[in-house]
Write an enzyme that holds these catalytic residues in place. Structure first.
Site, PDB file in Angstrom:
ATOM      1  N   ASP A   1      -6.572 -12.418 -73.561  1.00 42.64           N
ATOM      2  CA  ASP A   1      -5.842 -12.677 -72.307  1.00 42.64           C
ATOM      3  C   ASP A   1      -4.406 -13.091 -72.633  1.00 42.64           C
ATOM      4  OD1 ASP A   1      -8.768 -14.540 -71.343  1.00 42.64           O
ATOM      5  OD2 ASP A   1      -8.331 -12.426 -70.970  1.00 42.64           O
TER       6      ASP A   1
ATOM      7  N   ASP B   1      -1.043 -22.285 -68.630  1.00 46.28           N
ATOM      8  CA  ASP B   1      -2.224 -22.374 -69.510  1.00 46.28           C
ATOM      9  C   ASP B   1      -1.888 -23.261 -70.691  1.00 46.28           C
ATOM     10  OD1 ASP B   1      -3.215 -18.882 -69.238  1.00 46.28           O
ATOM     11  OD2 ASP B   1      -4.291 -20.658 -68.563  1.00 46.28           O
TER      12      ASP B   1
ATOM     13  N   GLU C   1     -10.626 -23.151 -74.638  1.00 48.41           N
ATOM     14  CA  GLU C   1     -10.676 -21.704 -74.443  1.00 48.41           C
ATOM     15  C   GLU C   1      -9.424 -21.028 -74.998  1.00 48.41           C
ATOM     16  OE1 GLU C   1     -11.572 -19.522 -70.409  1.00 48.41           O
ATOM     17  OE2 GLU C   1      -9.465 -19.398 -70.984  1.00 48.41           O
ATOM     18  N   GLU C   2      -8.317 -21.786 -75.060  1.00 47.18           N
ATOM     19  CA  GLU C   2      -7.035 -21.197 -75.488  1.00 47.18           C
ATOM     20  C   GLU C   2      -6.852 -21.205 -77.002  1.00 47.18           C
ATOM     21  OE1 GLU C   2      -6.172 -19.919 -71.870  1.00 47.18           O
ATOM     22  OE2 GLU C   2      -5.059 -19.518 -73.717  1.00 47.18           O
TER      23      GLU C   2
ATOM     24  N   ASP D   1     -11.777 -25.600 -70.544  1.00 42.14           N
ATOM     25  CA  ASP D   1     -10.959 -24.455 -70.147  1.00 42.14           C
ATOM     26  C   ASP D   1      -9.772 -25.070 -69.431  1.00 42.14           C
ATOM     27  OD1 ASP D   1     -11.445 -21.490 -67.994  1.00 42.14           O
ATOM     28  OD2 ASP D   1      -9.691 -22.316 -69.025  1.00 42.14           O
TER      29      ASP D   1
ATOM     30  N   LEU E   1      -7.051 -24.067 -67.977  1.00 44.09           N
ATOM     31  CA  LEU E   1      -6.636 -23.537 -66.680  1.00 44.09           C
ATOM     32  C   LEU E   1      -7.419 -22.275 -66.382  1.00 44.09           C
ATOM     33  CD1 LEU E   1      -4.689 -25.035 -64.949  1.00 44.09           C
ATOM     34  CD2 LEU E   1      -3.062 -23.188 -65.285  1.00 44.09           C
ATOM     35  N   ASP E   2      -8.337 -22.413 -65.439  1.00 45.05           N
ATOM     36  CA  ASP E   2      -9.202 -21.295 -65.066  1.00 45.05           C
ATOM     37  C   ASP E   2      -8.595 -20.545 -63.889  1.00 45.05           C
ATOM     38  OD1 ASP E   2     -11.983 -20.867 -63.023  1.00 45.05           O
ATOM     39  OD2 ASP E   2     -11.698 -19.774 -64.908  1.00 45.05           O
TER      40      ASP E   2
ATOM     41  N   GLU F   1     -16.877 -22.145 -69.528  1.00 40.96           N
ATOM     42  CA  GLU F   1     -16.958 -21.855 -68.088  1.00 40.96           C
ATOM     43  C   GLU F   1     -18.405 -21.926 -67.579  1.00 40.96           C
ATOM     44  OE1 GLU F   1     -13.143 -18.801 -67.743  1.00 40.96           O
ATOM     45  OE2 GLU F   1     -14.983 -18.127 -68.734  1.00 40.96           O
TER      46      GLU F   1
HETATM   47  P1  FBP Z   1      -9.466 -17.532 -67.206  1.00 34.34           P
HETATM   48  O1  FBP Z   1      -8.449 -17.415 -66.177  1.00 34.34           O
HETATM   49  O2  FBP Z   1      -9.734 -18.918 -67.650  1.00 34.34           O
HETATM   50  O3  FBP Z   1      -9.289 -16.579 -68.337  1.00 34.34           O
HETATM   51  O4  FBP Z   1     -10.865 -17.181 -66.451  1.00 34.34           O
HETATM   52  C1  FBP Z   1     -11.382 -16.040 -66.254  1.00 34.34           C
HETATM   53  C2  FBP Z   1     -11.372 -15.689 -64.763  1.00 34.34           C
HETATM   54  O5  FBP Z   1     -10.098 -15.752 -64.230  1.00 34.34           O
HETATM   55  C3  FBP Z   1     -12.340 -16.502 -63.894  1.00 34.34           C
HETATM   56  O6  FBP Z   1     -11.805 -17.663 -63.365  1.00 34.34           O
HETATM   57  C4  FBP Z   1     -12.674 -15.511 -62.773  1.00 34.34           C
HETATM   58  O7  FBP Z   1     -13.939 -15.769 -62.217  1.00 34.34           O
HETATM   59  C5  FBP Z   1     -12.607 -14.174 -63.492  1.00 34.34           C
HETATM   60  O8  FBP Z   1     -11.860 -14.367 -64.687  1.00 34.34           O
HETATM   61  C6  FBP Z   1     -11.929 -13.129 -62.664  1.00 34.34           C
HETATM   62  O9  FBP Z   1     -12.060 -11.916 -63.342  1.00 34.34           O
HETATM   63  P2  FBP Z   1     -11.702 -10.532 -62.632  1.00 34.34           P
HETATM   64  O10 FBP Z   1     -10.233 -10.546 -62.406  1.00 34.34           O
HETATM   65  O11 FBP Z   1     -12.154  -9.479 -63.630  1.00 34.34           O
HETATM   66  O12 FBP Z   1     -12.473 -10.460 -61.372  1.00 34.34           O
END
Ligand code: FBP
Length: 340
Positions: free
Chosen positions: A70, A76, A99-100, A121, A123-124, A285
């Site tokens: 990512d 983040d 996570e980072e 994590d 920043l989710d 997560e």
């Molecule tokens: P990060 O932002 O921490 O990488 O998290 C992953 C995430 O953004 C989740 O919060 C979310 O549920 C999912 O990915 C969304 O994925 P997509 O854009 O494929 O639907």
């Protein structure tokens, strides 16, 4: 005259609640409470940057890519460093993992090693940051299994049911700190005027069944046929089973899980042809969110078993995830396991 009215509960700060919970454990040393206090400070520091993100140069990317491929957003990185710095000196932790960061994060030599382990994590929902849509931070706490000194990878790779605490902070229309230590799930809303998290959601219970499903339906074609059949079932017309369900998807796991916790239904990120093991991370997560949902009376699953029973083999492993109301996850599993 001091009134005994229940409204006094609304002055229950997170700080005071943590201290009152500690009194329930006669042998408590204060370490665990200290850890939770430091986490609440970290949450306020991240909230402060998030809430003024559009005004200061913290939107956009760093140009770096993290271990999951990512693109790392500036926020983040800020949240990652802020949580690490808020947690590294209290003497409560022997190791952290974020996570980072590809590898485990040791406690700086100048600070004592403690008996707990923190995974987070920072920043989710990174894809939503620049659009000012709900984002969050997620945390998971274990007791160390190594005996002393610097913590190890093994300390971090424990099954989810061994968590001693887990929770998240949701930065939305208001900022809420939601957590559980195994004694129910409680939510505290930040009152910026006093800078305190105040008890607003005591002992949250998820409804047994909901009417909302939450997943990225854009992946439909890449899903396994059993998942397609389950989603088709939810969108058929049948009043007696509250169908069709409503689709709600923010694209931030914290936001979608928080709504599911309060309103019921099911949140999911199934495996698909592009993400054969799912997209979301087990340790940062899925384990903490599954702990919260199960503590609130709901269920979690990877399609076969509770997320909390999945054996961790690597820090950044992914897993398919289905979590929410008990009846909804049970029904979903019936489709996934070919029983329907
Ligand atoms: P990060 O932002 O921490 O990488 O998290 C992953 C995430 O953004 C989740 O919060 C979310 O549920 C999912 O990915 C969304 O994925 P997509 O854009 O494929 O639907």
């Amino acid at each position: 005259m001091i009134s005994r009215m229940p409204s006094l509960r609304k002055f229950m700060t997170l700080e005071r609640f943590i201290n009152e919970q500690e009194r329930l454990y006669p042998n408590a040393t204060g370490n665990f409470s200290g850890l939770l206090h430091d986490l609440s400070l970290a949450a306020k520091l991240v909230w402060r940057e998030v809430s003024k993100a559009g005004l200061v140069n913290i939107l956009g990317t760093t140009g770096r890519v993290n271990v999951s491929g990512d693109v790392v957003k500036k926020l983040d990185e800020f949240a990652d460093e802020t949580i690490y710095k808020a947690m590294d000196h209290g003497g409560h932790l022997c190791v952290m993992a974020s996570e980072e960061n590809e590898d485990i994060l040791h406690i700086p030599d100048q600070y004592p090693d403690g008996k707990y382990v923190l995974l987070y994590d920072p920043l989710d929902g990174s894809s939503n940051i620049d659009a000012n849509i709900t984002i969050g931070s997620i945390f998971s706490v274990y007791r160390r299994i190594s005996t002393s000194g610097k913590g190890t990878l093994a300390d971090c790779l424990q099954e989810g049911y061994k968590q001693v605490a887990a929770g998240y902070i949701i930065y939305g229309s208001s900022t809420i700190f939601v957590y559980s230590t195994g004694r129910g799930v409680h939510g505290f809303t930040l009152d910026p005027t006093v800078g305190e998290f105040l008890l607003s959601h005591e002992n949250i219970r998820i409804p047994k069944k909901g009417r909302i499903y939450s997943l990225n339906e854009g992946n439909f074609r890449n899903w396994d046929e059993s998942v397609q059949r389950y989603v088709r079932y939810l969108t058929e017309q049948d009043k007696s089973t509250d169908r069709p369900y409503s689709l709600r998807y923010i694209g931030t796991m914290v936001g979608d899980s928080h709504r599911t916790l309060l309103y019921g239904g099911i949140f999911s990120y199934p495996a698909d042809r592009n993400n054969p093991l799912g997209k979301l991370r087990l340790m940062y997560e899925c384990n903490p969110m599954a702990f919260i949902i199960e503590q609130a009376g709901g269920r979690s699953s990877d399609g076969k078993q509770s997320i909390l029973r999945v054996l961790p083999t690597s820090l950044h492993q992914h897993t398919p995830v289905f979590l929410g109301s008990e009846e909804d996850v049970n029904l979903c599993e019936e489709f996934l396991q070919g029983r329907r």
